[in-house]
Design a protein around this motif. Structure first.
Motif, PDB file in Angstrom:
ATOM      1  N   SER A  96      53.754  43.719  -7.235  1.00 14.83           N
ATOM      2  CA  SER A  96      54.535  42.480  -7.251  1.00 14.83           C
ATOM      3  C   SER A  96      55.330  42.354  -8.540  1.00 14.83           C
ATOM      4  O   SER A  96      56.389  41.720  -8.571  1.00 14.83           O
ATOM      5  CB  SER A  96      53.615  41.268  -7.080  1.00 14.83           C
ATOM      6  N   PRO A 201      45.970  37.716  -4.361  1.00 12.90           N
ATOM      7  CA  PRO A 201      45.532  37.114  -3.089  1.00 12.90           C
ATOM      8  C   PRO A 201      44.099  36.587  -3.170  1.00 12.90           C
ATOM      9  O   PRO A 201      43.746  35.601  -2.510  1.00 12.90           O
ATOM     10  CB  PRO A 201      45.655  38.253  -2.089  1.00 12.90           C
ATOM     11  N   ARG A 238      62.016  39.031   8.301  1.00 10.99           N
ATOM     12  CA  ARG A 238      60.690  39.662   8.374  1.00 10.99           C
ATOM     13  C   ARG A 238      60.290  39.995   6.939  1.00 10.99           C
ATOM     14  O   ARG A 238      60.796  40.931   6.329  1.00 10.99           O
ATOM     15  CB  ARG A 238      60.739  40.932   9.226  1.00 10.99           C
ATOM     16  N   LEU A 239      59.369  39.161   6.399  1.00 11.85           N
ATOM     17  CA  LEU A 239      58.983  39.288   4.994  1.00 11.85           C
ATOM     18  C   LEU A 239      57.908  40.359   4.866  1.00 11.85           C
ATOM     19  O   LEU A 239      56.983  40.442   5.690  1.00 11.85           O
ATOM     20  CB  LEU A 239      58.464  37.947   4.476  1.00 11.85           C
ATOM     21  N   THR A 240      58.049  41.166   3.861  1.00 13.10           N
ATOM     22  CA  THR A 240      57.071  42.227   3.621  1.00 13.10           C
ATOM     23  C   THR A 240      56.452  42.022   2.251  1.00 13.10           C
ATOM     24  O   THR A 240      57.172  41.914   1.240  1.00 13.10           O
ATOM     25  CB  THR A 240      57.762  43.607   3.678  1.00 13.10           C
ATOM     26  N   ASP A 241      55.139  41.975   2.225  1.00 15.19           N
ATOM     27  CA  ASP A 241      54.420  41.823   0.964  1.00 15.19           C
ATOM     28  C   ASP A 241      54.544  43.127   0.178  1.00 15.19           C
ATOM     29  O   ASP A 241      54.227  44.197   0.684  1.00 15.19           O
ATOM     30  CB  ASP A 241      52.948  41.495   1.247  1.00 15.19           C
ATOM     31  N   SER A 242      55.050  43.025  -1.053  1.00 14.92           N
ATOM     32  CA  SER A 242      55.302  44.244  -1.824  1.00 14.92           C
ATOM     33  C   SER A 242      54.009  44.947  -2.225  1.00 14.92           C
ATOM     34  O   SER A 242      54.020  46.133  -2.524  1.00 14.92           O
ATOM     35  CB  SER A 242      56.115  43.896  -3.074  1.00 14.92           C
ATOM     36  N   GLU A 246      51.906  43.927   4.049  1.00 13.29           N
ATOM     37  CA  GLU A 246      51.748  43.021   5.182  1.00 13.29           C
ATOM     38  C   GLU A 246      53.090  42.369   5.507  1.00 13.29           C
ATOM     39  O   GLU A 246      53.876  42.075   4.607  1.00 13.29           O
ATOM     40  CB  GLU A 246      50.716  41.948   4.819  1.00 13.29           C
ATOM     41  N   MET A 248      55.398  39.397   7.717  1.00 12.85           N
ATOM     42  CA  MET A 248      55.334  38.053   8.296  1.00 12.85           C
ATOM     43  C   MET A 248      56.740  37.664   8.756  1.00 12.85           C
ATOM     44  O   MET A 248      57.708  37.814   8.007  1.00 12.85           O
ATOM     45  CB  MET A 248      54.836  37.057   7.263  1.00 12.85           C
ATOM     46  N   GLU A 249      56.836  37.224  10.017  1.00 10.10           N
ATOM     47  CA  GLU A 249      58.137  36.814  10.539  1.00 10.10           C
ATOM     48  C   GLU A 249      58.299  35.308  10.352  1.00 10.10           C
ATOM     49  O   GLU A 249      57.413  34.529  10.695  1.00 10.10           O
ATOM     50  CB  GLU A 249      58.242  37.164  12.020  1.00 10.10           C
TER      51      GLU A 249
ATOM     52  N   ARG B  29      65.773  40.163   9.918  1.00 11.07           N
ATOM     53  CA  ARG B  29      66.216  40.906   8.740  1.00 11.07           C
ATOM     54  C   ARG B  29      65.021  41.176   7.843  1.00 11.07           C
ATOM     55  O   ARG B  29      64.304  40.248   7.469  1.00 11.07           O
ATOM     56  CB  ARG B  29      67.253  40.052   8.018  1.00 11.07           C
ATOM     57  N   VAL B  31      63.014  41.648   4.608  1.00  4.79           N
ATOM     58  CA  VAL B  31      63.171  41.244   3.200  1.00  4.79           C
ATOM     59  C   VAL B  31      61.825  41.456   2.501  1.00  4.79           C
ATOM     60  O   VAL B  31      60.799  40.983   2.983  1.00  4.79           O
ATOM     61  CB  VAL B  31      63.597  39.759   3.083  1.00  4.79           C
ATOM     62  N   VAL B  33      59.220  40.738  -0.409  1.00  2.00           N
ATOM     63  CA  VAL B  33      58.910  39.656  -1.351  1.00  2.00           C
ATOM     64  C   VAL B  33      57.742  40.109  -2.219  1.00  2.00           C
ATOM     65  O   VAL B  33      56.987  40.999  -1.826  1.00  2.00           O
ATOM     66  CB  VAL B  33      58.544  38.350  -0.607  1.00  2.00           C
ATOM     67  N   PRO B  34      57.588  39.533  -3.418  1.00  2.00           N
ATOM     68  CA  PRO B  34      56.474  39.955  -4.294  1.00  2.00           C
ATOM     69  C   PRO B  34      55.131  39.768  -3.608  1.00  2.00           C
ATOM     70  O   PRO B  34      54.261  40.627  -3.663  1.00  2.00           O
ATOM     71  CB  PRO B  34      56.612  39.050  -5.510  1.00  2.00           C
ATOM     72  N   LEU B  36      53.099  37.492  -0.176  1.00  2.00           N
ATOM     73  CA  LEU B  36      53.199  36.556   0.951  1.00  2.00           C
ATOM     74  C   LEU B  36      52.339  35.320   0.727  1.00  2.00           C
ATOM     75  O   LEU B  36      52.253  34.454   1.588  1.00  2.00           O
ATOM     76  CB  LEU B  36      52.764  37.245   2.250  1.00  2.00           C
ATOM     77  N   LEU B  37      51.703  35.299  -0.460  1.00  2.00           N
ATOM     78  CA  LEU B  37      50.725  34.252  -0.735  1.00  2.00           C
ATOM     79  C   LEU B  37      51.296  32.853  -0.476  1.00  2.00           C
ATOM     80  O   LEU B  37      50.752  32.077   0.314  1.00  2.00           O
ATOM     81  CB  LEU B  37      50.300  34.372  -2.198  1.00  2.00           C
TER      82      LEU B  37
END
Lengths: 306, 634
Positions: A96, A201, A238-242, A246, A248-249, B29, B31, B33-34, B36-37
């Motif tokens: 992160s 987390p 669509r977010l991706t945990d760096s 993981e 999440m849409e 799309r 993206v 992120v650092p 998802l917390l």
């Protein structure tokens, strides 16, 4: 003077800034004690502390012969022990911290790079004050540290260590494991500067509470990227945990962004509140701001450099 | 509701496609992120509104389907059923395109004002109205059959142009009325004219353009003919009328092709008509490409320009081919050669077949026995100093016959006085045994006629016989001799009447002769070489709609037909034309209007129904787009 540049991270401009910071730091610290700290223990310094009765085995050179002439009893002169301050700088090297917003330009600092420059600056000031400095990277666990350093002559080691961080065994932040390891390894209590985004987390409160209980002087420097605190991307994402990968849409609209900002502000407020409750220092370092401004702020407010 | 383009409903097949696209997962799309917390915390709050989210999706789908349906409906071009088949479904626009509508008043050319006024009526075509267009010039003509296609009607309207012709407005209204009455549900007739509306007509159905009177000068007659006593010359008649309340003066220019022949000034009192005559114009066509185009034009400015120019064709005088037989006819030969219109050939003893190629055959002093005298195929023959066998009265010769009478009405004796003629001798003639022939005793004498002219009643063969030899009279020394020869030859050749050219009136039918055809394209400016875009020749009856010259063709020979307006009633712009609209209304009965039973706002709307549908679709699309960006729909 700093003679060589170990990496592009610490270029000549950066090093000249450090020099200037040192001058400013000295000016601010003028009128106070020198950087060296006096401990409660007696030692071998020139500062007289007390007398005690001679005991077998004491160093004959420490007998106060003047008192023996007057009282005919052997007393040992005790001198104050000059003690240096242990400063531990822990730099978060998790994924992160490596994150960078999409379409970031060349002037944008990664949180990790920003943290490393900040750590270098703090180390330089510490070394200048003859503090005992220890540097560590951590992520899922505490990585092998730089080793103890004291005096400015060791600054090159600092730069080498920060410029070439050891390979992380895992990129997921785990403050609990990392700080537990640190507690076990730390031989002396002292100041602990933790440079991290604290996006763990499993939570940051419990590990910090343990550190606090171990009577460490804690200074939290929360590294924040502007894009992290105020996301600008809208739409179907669509977010991706760096760190964990993981996904999440989520459909991000202005309301969701506002909710995120609120959540982030609450996160920061919890962190700051924790520090204030326990008398520790907290600062937020925004990567968009020049790091020297942040250092000056620390020095002026006296929260970090004493 | 009727649909003009029902195939458009095929696009309804797109509805399942749109729905399927909606059911497909949205491509999101990616993206990074650092962490998802924090996002997970936000999403946890958002889930509480998931029901609303689903509703928003359905709302979006519903909007898209609605937009698609509206577009498809617009594509099918719906029209209200009441308009398409019910009452008031048909409209006939009667457009007055006669020459009067070329008049220019304060509002511009009247015909342009007519088209502008008629265009809104064309819009009704898209509202289920069937619209037809009728014009009045010449004969009533349906230039646009009933149609519901607005563009088609509008294009037909815009293609119209005023004609140079007159016409019958009454007939046009009657035809329009019959067209409307033949439609199911009736309809209405809307007239666009400069004539006033009859009393019993709704003013909405009679749009009068150019009610104000205009001053006008016009050439109302233009004719040319060859001079009777001199076929090589012609005389021209031009009639000019002043249709205004003020005196007008100007010049009339007469042109033969590109050559200005004469300019004649005129000065006319209000309402006056004058005739200008141009006598003794050289009618011989001097140039090989001459067409004999005569143009008369006024140099004045007035309300109507079309009648300021008139056209005529100079008569084309054909030479008379004359065959003179025999020898030593010096006086006769000179007399014949002095006549420019006679083409003379000399032949001592012609056969009958050769003689038939000539217009007139002259025998002097003798008559061949094998000549088909008085028969049906006899060539026109002049006999001088001899008598055909069947007319000879026992070969009796009368010495110094006494002239008793002269038929001065006969063309042969035109301008000749035979009473003092001194005749030495004449052969006696007996006309009794000539059945089927009609004889005129041009010069009669005691005991025998001296000069007779006969014509076969059934087939028109002509014969002139002079029983005396002109050489043995004092005739060759007198002016009367060449006149006698010329008169006789012209009468025998059938040219006793002066040639008069025919000038047609625009809009009036011209009956073409058998084998004659005309190129229906008027030419007004003389050019040595004509280039015609048309190759369709017309035969039978031809109605010229424009003034100018029309090329005719008959048996390979080219001729020209001149057409002018030449109608005082059309040129008089001060007043309506003899209440023709009233008579039309009377003929039709009452205003043939059936009020439409569907007078909704769409009738007044400048846009057809499909446009409104498309507009609503566009508005919905804009709203959906705005909502999408506001995340109201997804």
């Amino acid at each position: 003077m700093i003679e060589e540049r170990p990496s592009i991270l610490f270029d000549s401009a950066f090093l000249s800034k450090l020099e200037r910071l040192q001058l400013i730091a000295r000016r601010i610290a003028a009128g106070r004690d020198r950087a060296e700290r006096r401990s409660r223990r007696t030692g071998s310094s020139l500062e007289f502390a007390d007398h005690r009765n001679y005991a077998r085995g004491d160093d004959l050179r420490a007998i106060d012969w003047n008192i023996y002439g007057r009282l005919e009893r052997l007393f040992i002169k005790l001198f104050e022990e000059e003690e240096d301050l242990p400063v531990h700088i822990l730099v978060d090297g998790s994924a992160s911290m490596q994150w960078q917003p999409p379409r970031a330009d060349k002037t944008h600092w990664k949180k990790f790079d920003y943290a490393r420059r900040l750590a270098a600056a703090l180390a330089y000031i510490g070394l200048s004050n003859l503090d005992r400095l220890e540097l560590h990277f951590f992520a899922g666990q505490l990585e092998h540290g730089m080793g103890l350093a004291r005096g400015k002559k060791n600054f090159q080691r600092v730069l080498n260590y920060l410029g070439n961080p050891p390979a992380q065994s895992t990129m997921t932040t785990d403050l609990r494991v990392s700080l537990q390891t640190f507690q076990r390894k730390a031989r002396r209590r002292g100041l602990v500067c933790i440079l991290s985004d604290f996006l763990d987390p499993s939570g940051w409160e419990e590990p910090l509470a343990r550190l606090n209980a171990a009577r460490f002087d804690i200074e939290l420097i929360q590294i924040v990227d502007p894009a992290e605190s105020d996301p600008s991307q809208l739409g179907d994402l669509r977010l991706t945990d760096s760190e964990s990968g993981e996904e999440m849409e989520v459909t991000v609209d202005e309301k969701v962004v506002a909710a995120y900002r609120e959540a982030f502000a609450a996160f920061v407020a919890r962190l700051e509140g924790f520090c204030r409750r326990h008398g520790h220092g907290w600062m937020q370092a925004n990567t968009a701001e020049p790091f020297e401004d942040l250092i000056l702020l620390m020095l002026r407010e006296g929260g970090l450099v004493r | 509701m009727n649909f003009l383009f029902p195939i458009g409903f095929a696009f309804l097949a797109l509805i399942p496609v749109v729905t399927a696209l909606y059911l497909l997962k949205v491509r999101r799309r990616p993206v990074a992120v650092p962490s998802l917390l924090l996002w997970q915390q936000v999403l946890a709050q958002k889930k509480r509104r998931s029901l609303f989210q689903k509703l928003r999706q359905w709302l979006s789908l519903l909007l898209h389907l609605l937009i698609l349906t509206l577009i498809i409906l617009a594509l099918t071009r719906p029209v209200p059923a009441g308009r398409a088949a019910g009452e008031g479904a048909a409209t006939v626009l009667v457009i007055d395109d006669r020459a009067r509508m070329q008049a220019v008043d304060a509002g511009g050319r009247r015909f342009d004002q007519v088209v502008t006024a008629a265009l809104p009526a064309a819009l009704e075509a898209n509202l289920g109205q069937e619209v037809a267009i009728l014009t009045t010039a010449g004969q009533p003509q349906v230039v646009q059959p009933f149609s519901q296609d607005r563009l088609e009607v509008r294009d037909a309207l815009e293609r119209l142009s005023p004609k140079d012709a007159g016409g019958d407005l009454e007939a046009a209204i009657r035809l329009a009325s019959e067209l409307v009455s033949g439609r199911e549900g009736g309809g209405r007739v809307v007239v666009f004219s400069d004539q006033p509306a009859p009393e019993n007509w709704d003013e909405n159905n009679w749009r009068r353009i150019g009610a104000a009177g205009l001053d006008n000068l016009a050439i109302t007659e233009f004719a040319a003919r060859s001079t009777p006593n001199s076929p090589g010359t012609a005389e021209v008649l031009v009639e000019i009328a002043n249709f205004s309340d003020e005196s007008r003066s100007g010049n009339l220019e007469l042109q033969l092709e590109n050559r200005l022949l004469e300019v004649r000034p005129f000065d006319l009192a209000p309402g006056e008509t004058t005739r200008l005559i141009f006598p003794a114009l050289d009618a011989r066509r001097k140039y090989a490409n001459s067409r004999g185009w005569l143009t008369a034009s006024l140099d004045t400015e007035d309300g109507l320009a079309t009648d300021d120019t008139a056209y005529a064709v100079l008569p084309k005088v054909q030479p008379i081919r004359v065959l003179l037989t025999g020898q030593n006819n010096l006086f006769l030969e000179r007399a014949l050669r002095s006549e420019p219109n006679i083409q003379l050939d000399l032949l001592a003893d012609p056969s009958i077949d050769v003689a038939r190629e000539f217009d007139v055959v002259i025998f002097a002093g003798e008559t061949p026995a094998d000549w088909p005298w008085l028969e049906a195929d006899m060539p026109s023959t002049l006999v001088l100093g001899a008598v055909p066998p069947m007319l000879a009265d026992q070969d009796e010769r009368i010495e110094q016959p006494l002239i008793t009478s002269q038929d001065r009405t006969h063309p042969i004796s035109w301008l000749i006085d035979f009473e003092r003629l001194a005749v030495a001798e004449s052969i006696a003639m007996n006309l009794e045994n000539t059945p089927g022939w009609s004889w005129s005793l041009v010069v009669d004498a005691a005991r025998t006629p001296l000069l007779v002219a006969g014509e076969r009643i059934a087939s028109g063969e002509r014969l002139v016989v002079a029983g005396f030899d002109p050489i043995k009279t004092d005739l060759p020394l007198r002016v009367a001799f060449p006149l006698l020869i010329s008169n006789s030859v012209r009468w025998l050749a059938g040219r006793e009447q002066p040639l008069e050219t025919f000038t047609a009136t625009a809009g009036q039918p011209v009956r073409l002769a058998t084998g004659e055809s005309v190129l229906p394209e008027a030419v007004q400016e003389f050019r040595p070489v004509l280039e015609s875009s048309r190759e369709t020749w017309q035969t039978g009856t031809f109605i010229p709609m424009d003034t100018g010259f029309y090329q005719t063709r008959q048996e390979g020979e080219t001729g020209w037909l001149a057409v002018s307006l030449a109608d005082p009633e059309l040129s008089d712009l001060r007043q309506p034309m003899a209440a023709e609209s009233e008579s039309a209304a009377a003929a039709v009965g009452v205003d043939p209007v059936v009020k439409p039973n569907w007078d909704g706002w769409l009738l007044q709307s400048p846009l057809p129904l499909w446009s409104w549908l498309a507009l609503v679709a566009a508005l919905l699309f804009t709203a959906e787009w705005w909502w999408f960006h506001r995340r109201r729909t997804e």
